[in-house]
Design a protein around this motif. Structure first.
Motif, PDB file in Angstrom:
ATOM      1  N   UNK A 116      90.863 -47.213  58.306  1.00 23.57           N
ATOM      2  CA  UNK A 116      90.073 -47.061  57.085  1.00 23.57           C
ATOM      3  C   UNK A 116      90.880 -47.505  55.866  1.00 23.57           C
ATOM      4  N   UNK A 117      92.148 -47.078  55.794  1.00 22.56           N
ATOM      5  CA  UNK A 117      93.021 -47.509  54.690  1.00 22.56           C
ATOM      6  C   UNK A 117      93.801 -48.727  55.128  1.00 22.56           C
ATOM      7  N   UNK A 118      93.601 -49.831  54.432  1.00 24.17           N
ATOM      8  CA  UNK A 118      94.194 -51.108  54.822  1.00 24.17           C
ATOM      9  C   UNK A 118      95.255 -51.588  53.842  1.00 24.17           C
ATOM     10  N   UNK A 119      95.714 -50.699  52.956  1.00 27.21           N
ATOM     11  CA  UNK A 119      96.737 -51.093  52.006  1.00 27.21           C
ATOM     12  C   UNK A 119      96.177 -51.272  50.613  1.00 27.21           C
ATOM     13  N   UNK A 120      96.943 -51.956  49.788  1.00 24.08           N
ATOM     14  CA  UNK A 120      96.509 -52.188  48.417  1.00 24.08           C
ATOM     15  C   UNK A 120      97.065 -53.514  47.931  1.00 24.08           C
ATOM     16  N   UNK A 121      96.606 -53.934  46.783  1.00 23.74           N
ATOM     17  CA  UNK A 121      97.041 -55.207  46.206  1.00 23.74           C
ATOM     18  C   UNK A 121      97.293 -55.034  44.715  1.00 23.74           C
ATOM     19  N   UNK A 122      98.262 -55.768  44.208  1.00 19.79           N
ATOM     20  CA  UNK A 122      98.518 -55.829  42.771  1.00 19.79           C
ATOM     21  C   UNK A 122      98.226 -57.253  42.311  1.00 19.79           C
ATOM     22  N   UNK A 123      97.743 -57.378  41.085  1.00 22.94           N
ATOM     23  CA  UNK A 123      97.358 -58.702  40.599  1.00 22.94           C
ATOM     24  C   UNK A 123      97.601 -58.821  39.109  1.00 22.94           C
ATOM     25  N   UNK A 124      97.649 -60.068  38.640  1.00 21.36           N
ATOM     26  CA  UNK A 124      97.790 -60.369  37.216  1.00 21.36           C
ATOM     27  C   UNK A 124      96.793 -61.458  36.851  1.00 21.36           C
ATOM     28  N   UNK A 125      96.146 -61.302  35.702  1.00 19.63           N
ATOM     29  CA  UNK A 125      95.161 -62.272  35.229  1.00 19.63           C
ATOM     30  C   UNK A 125      95.858 -63.395  34.473  1.00 19.63           C
ATOM     31  N   UNK A 126      95.654 -64.633  34.916  1.00 16.18           N
ATOM     32  CA  UNK A 126      96.296 -65.785  34.291  1.00 16.18           C
ATOM     33  C   UNK A 126      95.483 -66.354  33.130  1.00 16.18           C
ATOM     34  N   UNK A 127      94.179 -66.081  33.089  1.00 20.10           N
ATOM     35  CA  UNK A 127      93.348 -66.596  32.004  1.00 20.10           C
ATOM     36  C   UNK A 127      93.743 -65.949  30.678  1.00 20.10           C
ATOM     37  N   UNK A 128      93.860 -64.618  30.668  1.00 18.72           N
ATOM     38  CA  UNK A 128      94.251 -63.928  29.445  1.00 18.72           C
ATOM     39  C   UNK A 128      95.626 -64.343  28.966  1.00 18.72           C
ATOM     40  N   UNK A 129      96.542 -64.572  29.913  1.00 18.46           N
ATOM     41  CA  UNK A 129      97.891 -65.026  29.563  1.00 18.46           C
ATOM     42  C   UNK A 129      97.842 -66.405  28.907  1.00 18.46           C
ATOM     43  N   UNK A 130      97.013 -67.305  29.451  1.00 20.04           N
ATOM     44  CA  UNK A 130      96.882 -68.639  28.860  1.00 20.04           C
ATOM     45  C   UNK A 130      96.260 -68.557  27.472  1.00 20.04           C
ATOM     46  N   UNK A 131      95.275 -67.663  27.285  1.00 13.45           N
ATOM     47  CA  UNK A 131      94.670 -67.498  25.968  1.00 13.45           C
ATOM     48  C   UNK A 131      95.707 -67.050  24.943  1.00 13.45           C
ATOM     49  N   UNK A 177      78.214 -63.344  26.718  1.00 15.32           N
ATOM     50  CA  UNK A 177      78.588 -62.141  27.450  1.00 15.32           C
ATOM     51  C   UNK A 177      79.330 -62.447  28.745  1.00 15.32           C
ATOM     52  N   UNK A 178      79.437 -63.725  29.088  1.00 14.24           N
ATOM     53  CA  UNK A 178      80.155 -64.105  30.301  1.00 14.24           C
ATOM     54  C   UNK A 178      81.655 -64.160  30.046  1.00 14.24           C
ATOM     55  N   UNK A 179      82.420 -63.730  31.040  1.00 14.32           N
ATOM     56  CA  UNK A 179      83.871 -63.827  30.988  1.00 14.32           C
ATOM     57  C   UNK A 179      84.405 -64.275  32.338  1.00 14.32           C
ATOM     58  N   UNK A 180      85.650 -64.731  32.362  1.00 13.02           N
ATOM     59  CA  UNK A 180      86.244 -65.259  33.581  1.00 13.02           C
ATOM     60  C   UNK A 180      87.653 -64.698  33.764  1.00 13.02           C
ATOM     61  N   UNK A 181      88.022 -64.479  35.022  1.00 14.52           N
ATOM     62  CA  UNK A 181      89.377 -64.069  35.363  1.00 14.52           C
ATOM     63  C   UNK A 181      89.881 -64.965  36.489  1.00 14.52           C
ATOM     64  N   UNK A 182      91.145 -65.326  36.428  1.00 10.92           N
ATOM     65  CA  UNK A 182      91.806 -66.054  37.510  1.00 10.92           C
ATOM     66  C   UNK A 182      93.066 -65.278  37.841  1.00 10.92           C
ATOM     67  N   UNK A 183      93.121 -64.703  39.043  1.00  9.14           N
ATOM     68  CA  UNK A 183      94.145 -63.727  39.373  1.00  9.14           C
ATOM     69  C   UNK A 183      95.141 -64.234  40.406  1.00  9.14           C
ATOM     70  N   UNK A 184      96.387 -63.905  40.162  1.00 12.48           N
ATOM     71  CA  UNK A 184      97.448 -64.057  41.149  1.00 12.48           C
ATOM     72  C   UNK A 184      97.588 -62.708  41.835  1.00 12.48           C
ATOM     73  N   UNK A 185      97.383 -62.665  43.171  1.00 10.89           N
ATOM     74  CA  UNK A 185      97.258 -61.404  43.894  1.00 10.89           C
ATOM     75  C   UNK A 185      98.300 -61.333  44.999  1.00 10.89           C
ATOM     76  N   UNK A 186      98.894 -60.158  45.160  1.00 12.49           N
ATOM     77  CA  UNK A 186      99.823 -59.908  46.268  1.00 12.49           C
ATOM     78  C   UNK A 186      99.313 -58.715  47.053  1.00 12.49           C
ATOM     79  N   UNK A 187      98.977 -58.949  48.327  1.00 13.62           N
ATOM     80  CA  UNK A 187      98.548 -57.874  49.219  1.00 13.62           C
ATOM     81  C   UNK A 187      99.773 -57.133  49.747  1.00 13.62           C
ATOM     82  N   UNK A 188      99.698 -55.808  49.737  1.00 16.75           N
ATOM     83  CA  UNK A 188     100.808 -54.981  50.201  1.00 16.75           C
ATOM     84  C   UNK A 188     100.302 -54.040  51.293  1.00 16.75           C
TER      85      UNK A 188
END
Length: 229
Positions: A42-57, A218-229
């Protein structure tokens, strides 16, 4: 009973036996697949991520955000998520309004993503999700000196530390693709809607941390760098 009738009866019995055998094998295969699905934790771990769109803005314009997220994996299907960020704007001078605008404040969103891909346990996923967002922020607004239409002298307009807040909801659709090992890349399209807001007497603020510019779509976009742990 004729010989032809006996042959027909024999063929019918063989056909029925084959159908029963195929049905039995199919049922066993489905049972095995169900058992395999049930054995996935049932528990398969977790992931951490960072949004690259906001950083570019932040680097290319006068507003943006630093944002990270923690997402929990439940059976490869349900993904509760918390998104935390710091939104900033330093809009020096607007040619239309003559106003300068500045704010910097944290924000958060909480919600859940659902993996709607046919194969839930594949490494690539398709998401639909919802979010609730909130921020409490202060703004500084300055206006270029202008001629008072009555007194004919230069007049200044300044607001400092105006306390504001906003609640909003989002509906999302996104894709998460494996790059190599635990490294994933993902993008999301967000549709945002304000639920409640308090901006004092200044009307709509130019930028809300975590929500974006008020006068855009009202539309927004995210592009994420994700690491599964």
């Amino acid at each position: 009973m004729t010989r032809q009738s006996s042959i027909c009866t024999y063929i019918s019995r063989i056909s029925i036996c084959l159908l029963l055998l195929v049905a039995s094998i199919s049922a066993q295969a489905q049972g095995i697949l169900a058992l395999q699905r049930d054995t996935v934790p049932f528990f398969r771990g977790f992931a951490v991520s960072a949004d690259l769109v906001g950083l570019a803005q932040m680097q290319l314009s006068d507003y943006g955000q630093y944002e990270g997220a923690l997402r929990i994996n439940l059976h490869d299907q349900y993904f509760p998520i918390v998104e935390l960020g710091l939104g900033r704007a330093n809009h020096d001078y607007d040619e239309v309004t003559g106003l300068s605008y500045k704010t910097s404040a944290p924000y958060f969103r909480v919600g859940v993503d659902v993996n709607i891909a046919k194969n839930k346990h594949a490494r690539n996923r398709i998401y639909a999700g919802v979010r609730y967002g909130y921020t409490n922020y202060k703004v500084d607004i300055d206006c270029e000196p202008f001629d008072d239409p009555v007194w004919k002298n230069k007049t200044l307009f300044t607001i400092n530390d105006q306390q504001c807040s906003q609640h909003w909801a989002e509906v999302l659709f996104g894709i998460d693709a494996e790059v190599a090992g635990p490294l994933h890349l993902g993008w999301m399209v967000r549709y945002r809607s304000r639920l409640a807001h308090d901006e004092g007497d200044i009307g709509n603020t130019w930028y809300v941390p975590g929500y974006g510019k008020q006068d855009t779509s009202n539309l927004g976009f995210s592009f994420n760098l994700i690491i599964d742990i």
